[in-house]
Scaffold this motif. Structure first.
Motif: not given
Lengths: 423, 244
Positions: B80-81, B104-105, B108-109, B111, B153-154, B157
């Motif tokens: 998903x990441x 956000x992601x 926290x995802x 790092x 946002x997508x 990542x």
């Protein structure tokens, strides 16, 4: 509201209508006012029934006459728009005002004019009003319960420390802002416990030990409410998440827990916590009565909090979960950063409701022999020297509870406004 | 092995008794743009939701960038990441500002340090031309702006693959173009994309291949030019005649 049956006098008649209506309206007030405050009946020449209804009839006619569309007077237009839209509303308005006027003198005289506050015994209370002397004499007991007078400074000091520490958030710099949640959720309760344990309970550092049975009054109300609120919230949150979990064990444990605690009355829970619970514990294991009560109330209220929070979780659209997952967030990250902040924001009114109920449930701890303010009242009203002042006591307690609860409800409104991010 | 980044082999899926996906086979090569079209209820959304396992498939194999999707949650989160997704309803987080939505992601995802994440977010917001809205909340933005923020946002990542689930269907007509422009730019930059859409103009402009789905099956799959000029299946012809 869309159809206000305004009178439409032409310009010449305007003042005739306005002054006649205004005069009749004021006359009705004057009549009721004189009647209730000075016992003068200016319409005594009329038959009894007419005399009684006189202000209502006059007032209605008056309001009818001043119901003028676009009068050009700002206050009159406001009055017409909001409370004088038709005859029915006019009558309701008059009735409400008259009832308030009628009941003011009695209330005033009981609370203030005929009340007594001087003296220090029952004999001082000779008036027909309230005997605030009773509250004055017993005030220390109502605040601190049976806590020995010479040690009451310990309660005062701890409360001052705790209140001061509660305001840390307002003075912290930008740098420390992110630790505030951690501080309030974890550090602050621990500090509170330590302060209360060492200062109020005592037994260390040369402070005399005072058993929890002697604690009481408003200070006990605060202590019990504070710890129950702090504990029941995280437990409730975990239960709400547990109930929606996909793992059957967790799910059914949560469901069972919630349904059990919601199904039993608080008073039986408290009774069991003090009588039955110790029987299941090992002989040498001692848990203080107050601690047991706090645990019992926390678990009880947690079940309610859980259901309130679950409502918020279910109100969130599925897309929020999808979006969080699609960004690679796992269960905890998704809930902590995306789901819970939104769900909790939605349920602030519901949580506030539960918390208010909790605070008002605290008097029930009398069943285990802990006397917070209402408990102290019940004790005081049976004191042979002070028989017959239950009324003053309960009014006092009602005022205290109202202040606490109103403050909490105001705070919850502020939170709602603060976290309102949608347009 | 081919250089396919997504391999879908004999995938079947049921909602209760209803079969939504029937023996789907699909390979997507790196940097290719695939447009999936078809009537509503044909399973196209379900198919792309299976690719990042927002839906589970019950039979068959889905391999994304060498990782097979299975019950293993670690694998899924890793996939998903790497796979970004844009939804029909935007699904921005309404309690966070546009900038926080984007950081956000990554924080926290992945790092990333906060400063780095914010730089990255501003870069992506710049690309979709809403950098000036970064401090606002989603509720204060128009639909088109919200959808562009969702794309940013997508992208924050830094995914290898982007999935679009009818990204323009919930938008007012005058806002569709701004979102499509952002997607065209993304396509030109070489992103691997799978787009479920009814915007055939977009398909003609950027797609390498077009897939037509109906009743849970891939009815037709062809090069874009071939697909529009010379559809083979009757259902495809009917669909195209209705939509063009």
């Amino acid at each position: 509201m869309n159809k206000i049956n305004f009178l439409k006098p032409n310009k010449d008649n305007f003042y005739t209508y306005f002054y006649t209506g205004g005069f009749l309206f004021l006359l009705s007030f004057l009549d009721v006012f004189l009647n209730s405050f000075f016992k003068i009946n200016i319409t005594s020449f009329l038959p009894e029934f007419l005399s009684f209804m006189f202000p209502l009839i006059i007032g209605t006619i008056g309001l009818h006459l001043i119901r003028i569309e676009y009068s050009g007077l700002k206050n009159l237009d406001l009055l017409n728009k909001h409370i004088n839209t038709n005859n029915f509303n006019a009558i309701l308005t008059l009735l409400i005002i008259f009832i308030i006027l009628k009941s003011t003198p009695q209330t005033m005289s009981w609370f203030i004019l005929d009340a007594t506050i001087s003296g220090d015994s029952k004999e001082a209370c000779t008036g027909s009003g309230a005997c605030w002397t009773y509250i004055k004499i017993w005030f220390n007991r109502f605040m601190y319960g049976m806590y020995p007078n010479e040690f009451q400074w310990r309660i005062n000091v701890s409360f001052i420390i705790l209140i001061a520490l509660a305001f840390v958030g307002y003075f912290s710099g930008e740098k420390l802002k992110k630790y505030l949640t951690f501080y309030y959720v974890i550090i602050y309760p621990i500090i509170a416990f330590i302060v209360i344990y060492y200062l109020i309970s005592g037994g260390h550092f040369g402070l005399e030990w005072i058993e929890t049975g002697a604690w009481g009054g408003i200070s006990l109300t605060f202590i019990v409410s504070f710890f129950c609120l702090i504990f029941c919230f995280p437990i409730g949150m975990m239960l709400a998440l547990g109930r929606r979990s996909e793992l059957p064990t967790i799910k059914y444990i949560s469901v069972g827990f919630i349904e059990f605690w919601r199904g039993v009355p608080l008073i039986t829970v408290l009774f069991m916590s003090s009588v039955m619970f110790p029987m299941f514990l090992p002989q040498d294991f001692f848990l203080d009565k107050l601690v047991r009560v706090i645990i019992a109330i926390s678990l009880f209220e947690a079940a309610y909090v859980a259901e309130v929070i679950r409502g918020g979780l279910q109100a969130l659209p599925r897309g929020q979960y999808d979006a969080a997952k699609s960004l690679g967030m796992g269960y905890w990250k998704m809930h902590i950063f995306v789901i819970l902040p939104q769900a909790l924001k939605l349920v602030i009114p519901g949580i506030a409701n539960t918390f208010l109920a909790l605070v008002k449930d605290t008097p029930l701890i009398f069943v285990v022999g802990l006397l917070e303010i209402v408990g102290m009242l019940n004790l005081a009203k049976t004191n042979p020297k002070w028989l017959g002042f239950a009324m003053e006591g309960y009014v006092f307690a009602a005022i205290i509870f109202w202040i606490i609860c109103y403050a909490m409800s105001k705070y919850s409104y502020n939170l709602e406004l603060k976290y309102k991010t949608d347009r | 092995m081919s250089n396919s980044i997504i391999q879908i082999k004999d995938v079947n899926k049921w909602f209760g008794d209803f079969q939504v996906l029937k023996d789907i086979n699909l390979e997507v090569e790196k940097n290719k743009k695939i447009v999936v079209c078809g009537p509503s209820g044909s399973g196209k959304s379900t198919l792309i939701r299976c690719i990042n396992r927002l839906e589970e498939h019950q039979k068959g194999q889905i391999i994304v960038d060498g990782t097979e999707l299975s019950e293993d949650t670690k694998n899924i989160e890793q996939v998903r990441a790497e796979v970004g997704m844009v939804f029909q309803q935007f699904n921005l987080f309404p309690h966070l500002s546009i900038l926080d939505n984007c950081t956000l992601a990554p924080i926290w995802v992945k790092k990333l340090p906060k400063i780095q994440a914010e730089e990255l977010a501003m870069k992506q917001l710049e690309k979709v031309q809403i950098a000036d809205q970064a401090k606002k909340f989603p509720g204060q933005l128009s639909g088109g702006q919200q959808q562009r923020c969702a794309i940013a946002r997508a992208l924050c990542m830094e995914p290898k693959i982007m999935l679009f689930d009818e990204p323009t269907s919930a938008l007012d007509p005058e806002m569709i173009k701004e979102v499509l422009d952002a997607m065209v730019n993304l396509a030109k930059a070489g992103m691997t994309m799978i787009v479920v859409t009814h915007e055939m103009g977009f398909a003609k402009e950027v797609a390498d291949e077009v897939i037509f789905m109906d009743e849970g099956m891939i009815v037709e799959k062809a090069e874009t030019k071939e697909f529009f000029a010379n559809p083979k299946n009757d259902r495809t012809k009917l669909f195209l005649s209705q939509i063009l």
